[in-house]
Design an enzyme around this catalytic site. Sequence first.
Site, PDB file in Angstrom:
ATOM      1  CG  HIS A  93      42.306  38.069  39.112  1.00  0.00           C
ATOM      2  ND1 HIS A  93      42.009  39.274  39.717  1.00  0.00           N
ATOM      3  CD2 HIS A  93      42.704  38.364  37.840  1.00  0.00           C
ATOM      4  CE1 HIS A  93      42.218  40.259  38.859  1.00  0.00           C
ATOM      5  NE2 HIS A  93      42.638  39.737  37.711  1.00  0.00           N
ATOM      6  CB  CYS A  94      37.708  36.108  36.019  1.00  0.00           C
ATOM      7  SG  CYS A  94      37.128  35.751  34.350  1.00  0.00           S
ATOM      8  CB  ILE A  95      42.358  37.345  32.530  1.00  0.00           C
ATOM      9  CG1 ILE A  95      41.906  36.167  31.651  1.00  0.00           C
ATOM     10  CG2 ILE A  95      43.476  36.932  33.461  1.00  0.00           C
ATOM     11  CD1 ILE A  95      42.966  35.720  30.659  1.00  0.00           C
ATOM     12  CG  ASN A 113      40.977  44.148  34.160  1.00  0.00           C
ATOM     13  OD1 ASN A 113      42.007  43.580  34.519  1.00  0.00           O
ATOM     14  ND2 ASN A 113      40.881  45.465  34.077  1.00  0.00           N
ATOM     15  CG  ASN A 114      36.600  42.725  39.537  1.00  0.00           C
ATOM     16  OD1 ASN A 114      37.418  42.857  40.442  1.00  0.00           O
ATOM     17  ND2 ASN A 114      35.324  43.058  39.674  1.00  0.00           N
TER      18      ASN A 114
END
Length: 282
Positions: A125-127, A130-131
């Site tokens: 999960h990559c901030i 945002n996905n």
Amino acid sequence: MKRGFTFSPPVTVVVLAISFIYFSTVFIFIDRWFGLTSSPGIMNATVFTAVTLMCITNYALAIFTDPGRVPSTYMPDIEDSENPIHEIKRKGGDLRYCQKCSQYKPPRAHHCRVCKRCILRMDHHCIWINNCVGHENYKVFFVFVVYAVVACIYSLILLLGSLTIEPPKDEQQVGGPFRTVYIVAGLLLFPLSMALSVLLGWHIYLILHNKTTIEYHEGVRAMWLAEKGGNVYSHPYDLGAFENLTTILGPNIFSWICPTSRHKGSGLRFRTAYDKSITASM
């Protein structure tokens, strides 16, 4: 499948950084080094604009593309002879079942605590987007990182090159109106180029071995347990470097740096080294 838009501070920071780097590169670094009306200036501005547009396009696709949902009707078929790999729980030997989603997990799928659902071929999960990075948007995420590295290094070269040009006398007298821009750009581009280059190198390694970030860490433990038991562990989805590349980026080499992903399949089943060995024997 597209996702809805939700405000995200990290995404806003990335958009502002891209905008700042683009405008400072084109209207300050290129203009001061070559002049925007000269042939070298027009050429560099055009190339850098093209790289930036590809960077923005892939970034937007990574944000708005759903990483991959597990169909509500999914059920593993253990009698399917064409699918010899059925991932099981570490303890108990049962097929992987998500208690939170109340459904079985396909191979390489994992539950994301942020997205609150299972993601097909989940990488992480990559901030910054945002996905989740998963089956559906992994390629565009990777291509975005490629263009981001190219853009940062390109901008850094133009920044350093423009510093070799002696500024006009009026700028020397007032201390240089663009000095702040140069300082901020330098403080942004140097660490960003290094960090993104490391990230790019890491994902190139993963692609060459057809692994996700989660599978890499799981593989380290599996390798340790195999060696402890006197066995040799091999990643089941590793088909060889070139086939791994075509599996992730597509069969056409010229489309590897384009945001195309028609080759990706359903995300419920993946080719394995076992499939390859059967084909070779036949």
